[in-house]
Design a protein around this motif. Structure first.
Motif, short mmCIF file in Angstrom:
data_model
loop_
_atom_site.label_atom_id
_atom_site.label_comp_id
_atom_site.label_asym_id
_atom_site.label_seq_id
_atom_site.Cartn_x
_atom_site.Cartn_y
_atom_site.Cartn_z
N ARG A 108 -64.16 3.30 -10.60
CA ARG A 108 -63.74 3.01 -11.97
C ARG A 108 -62.27 2.64 -12.04
N GLU A 109 -61.96 1.80 -13.04
CA GLU A 109 -60.58 1.51 -13.41
C GLU A 109 -59.75 1.08 -12.21
N VAL A 110 -60.15 0.00 -11.57
CA VAL A 110 -59.46 -0.51 -10.38
C VAL A 110 -58.59 -1.69 -10.81
N ARG A 111 -57.36 -1.71 -10.32
CA ARG A 111 -56.42 -2.75 -10.73
C ARG A 111 -56.83 -4.11 -10.19
N LEU A 112 -56.77 -5.10 -11.07
CA LEU A 112 -57.00 -6.49 -10.71
C LEU A 112 -56.04 -7.31 -11.54
N GLY A 113 -55.09 -7.98 -10.89
CA GLY A 113 -54.09 -8.72 -11.63
C GLY A 113 -53.26 -7.79 -12.50
N ALA A 114 -53.17 -8.11 -13.78
CA ALA A 114 -52.37 -7.29 -14.70
C ALA A 114 -53.20 -6.22 -15.40
N SER A 115 -54.46 -6.07 -15.03
CA SER A 115 -55.37 -5.17 -15.74
C SER A 115 -56.02 -4.17 -14.80
N ARG A 116 -56.68 -3.22 -15.40
CA ARG A 116 -57.61 -2.36 -14.67
C ARG A 116 -59.01 -2.71 -15.13
N ILE A 117 -59.82 -3.18 -14.21
CA ILE A 117 -61.18 -3.58 -14.53
C ILE A 117 -62.08 -2.34 -14.49
N ASP A 118 -63.06 -2.30 -15.39
CA ASP A 118 -63.84 -1.08 -15.59
C ASP A 118 -64.51 -0.59 -14.31
N LEU A 119 -65.15 -1.48 -13.57
CA LEU A 119 -65.89 -1.05 -12.38
C LEU A 119 -65.68 -2.03 -11.24
N LEU A 120 -65.49 -1.49 -10.04
CA LEU A 120 -65.53 -2.29 -8.82
C LEU A 120 -66.72 -1.80 -8.02
N LEU A 121 -67.72 -2.66 -7.89
CA LEU A 121 -68.91 -2.34 -7.13
C LEU A 121 -68.76 -2.88 -5.72
N SER A 122 -69.35 -2.17 -4.77
CA SER A 122 -69.30 -2.64 -3.39
C SER A 122 -70.55 -2.21 -2.65
N GLY A 123 -70.81 -2.90 -1.55
CA GLY A 123 -72.00 -2.62 -0.74
C GLY A 123 -72.19 -3.72 0.28
N PRO A 124 -73.37 -3.78 0.88
CA PRO A 124 -73.63 -4.82 1.88
C PRO A 124 -73.42 -6.24 1.36
N SER A 125 -73.55 -6.42 0.03
CA SER A 125 -73.38 -7.76 -0.54
C SER A 125 -71.92 -8.12 -0.76
N GLY A 126 -70.99 -7.18 -0.47
CA GLY A 126 -69.57 -7.43 -0.69
C GLY A 126 -69.05 -6.65 -1.88
N ARG A 127 -68.20 -7.30 -2.66
CA ARG A 127 -67.59 -6.64 -3.82
C ARG A 127 -67.92 -7.41 -5.10
N CYS A 128 -68.04 -6.66 -6.19
CA CYS A 128 -68.31 -7.27 -7.49
C CYS A 128 -67.51 -6.52 -8.55
N TRP A 129 -66.63 -7.25 -9.22
CA TRP A 129 -65.84 -6.70 -10.33
C TRP A 129 -66.65 -6.81 -11.62
N VAL A 130 -66.73 -5.71 -12.37
CA VAL A 130 -67.54 -5.69 -13.59
C VAL A 130 -66.73 -5.13 -14.74
N GLU A 131 -66.63 -5.89 -15.81
CA GLU A 131 -65.96 -5.46 -17.03
C GLU A 131 -67.00 -5.30 -18.12
N ALA A 132 -66.97 -4.14 -18.79
CA ALA A 132 -67.88 -3.87 -19.91
C ALA A 132 -67.17 -4.13 -21.22
N LYS A 133 -67.88 -4.77 -22.16
CA LYS A 133 -67.36 -4.98 -23.50
C LYS A 133 -68.36 -4.42 -24.51
N SER A 134 -67.88 -3.53 -25.36
CA SER A 134 -68.75 -2.93 -26.37
C SER A 134 -68.90 -3.86 -27.56
N CYS A 135 -70.14 -4.01 -28.03
CA CYS A 135 -70.42 -4.88 -29.18
C CYS A 135 -71.16 -4.06 -30.24
N SER A 136 -70.66 -4.13 -31.47
CA SER A 136 -71.32 -3.41 -32.57
C SER A 136 -71.67 -4.31 -33.74
N LEU A 137 -71.29 -5.59 -33.68
CA LEU A 137 -71.54 -6.52 -34.78
C LEU A 137 -72.82 -7.31 -34.52
#
Length: 230
Positions: A108-137
């Protein structure tokens, strides 16, 4: 079970919004103040008399005795806790949603550029940066993001695109914290800059997904993936 449990709540009626993070409600005939963690406009949700579900809180540093968790929008429960989107998404990934099976390790909360991205996933497929955005509208079963201009959101989207340029995978996942949406689109009228950034990021290889949730007083769980209209 990819469900997030919610604490016990009490029902109150919305009276007014005092500022971005504080509302006044009517609870058992008395006016009480409650903390609102969603700084969005929420104009279609926060109307006088609207039922709200509040969680009692205590602590010496608190200025209010309650948190607003849910809004009852004509019988549809809507979560107004943006940070919960991260927990809901991580739980969903752990239970096999989206790209979760390809990346079993999560940070969780791994730095990327000027931000901290919500999740950094990793595994045999490599790495995947994932940002979650909450929507209520939601308007006419179409979820819209954002409901207020978001410079921060635009920056996150472009940083995901840059991660793809560097050889990683990346995805933006909209977590719709209500159950009455069939699809999601960027709210072009509210923030044309976010709309443009999202289209550019997708063209550069960023995955764009939306997950709708079932929301009850006791829990929030991902129910289905819905299409994103970019």
């Amino acid at each position: 079970r990819e469900a997030m449990r919610l604490p016990p709540t009490v029902c109150a009626q919305f009276l007014r919004r005092d500022n971005r993070y504080r509302v006044t409600c009517l609870l058992d005939g008395q006016e009480v103040a409650a903390h609102l963690s969603d700084p969005g406009r929420l104009r279609e949700l926060l109307t006088p008399g609207r039922p709200l579900w509040l969680a009692p809180r205590d602590g010496a540093a608190r200025k209010t005795a309650y948190d607003v968790l849910l809004v009852d929008k004509d019988g549809v429960l809507v979560s107004v806790m943006p940070r919960l989107a991260n927990d809901v998404l991580e739980e969903a990934l752990a239970h096999g949603w989206l790209m979760g099976p390809r990346y079993p390790e999560r940070r969780r909360e791994v730095r990327l550029g000027a931000s901290r991205i919500d999740l950094l996933l990793s595994g045999p497929s490599g790495r995947c940066w994932v940002e979650a955005k909450s929507c209520s509208l939601v308007e006419g079963r179409l979820a819209l993001f954002p409901d207020a201009p978001t410079v921060r959101g635009r920056r996150h989207v472009m940083e995901l695109a840059e991660a793809v340029d560097q050889g990683d995978a990346a995805a933006l996942v909209f977590v719709i914290q209500r159950g009455d949406a069939d699809r999601l689109a960027p709210h072009r009228e509210m923030d044309p800059g976010f709309d443009q950034a999202l289209a550019e990021a997708q063209a550069r290889g960023v995955g764009v997904h939306a997950l709708a949730c079932d929301v009850s007083r006791g829990e929030i769980r991902v129910s289905r993936e819905v299409p994103v209209v970019v």
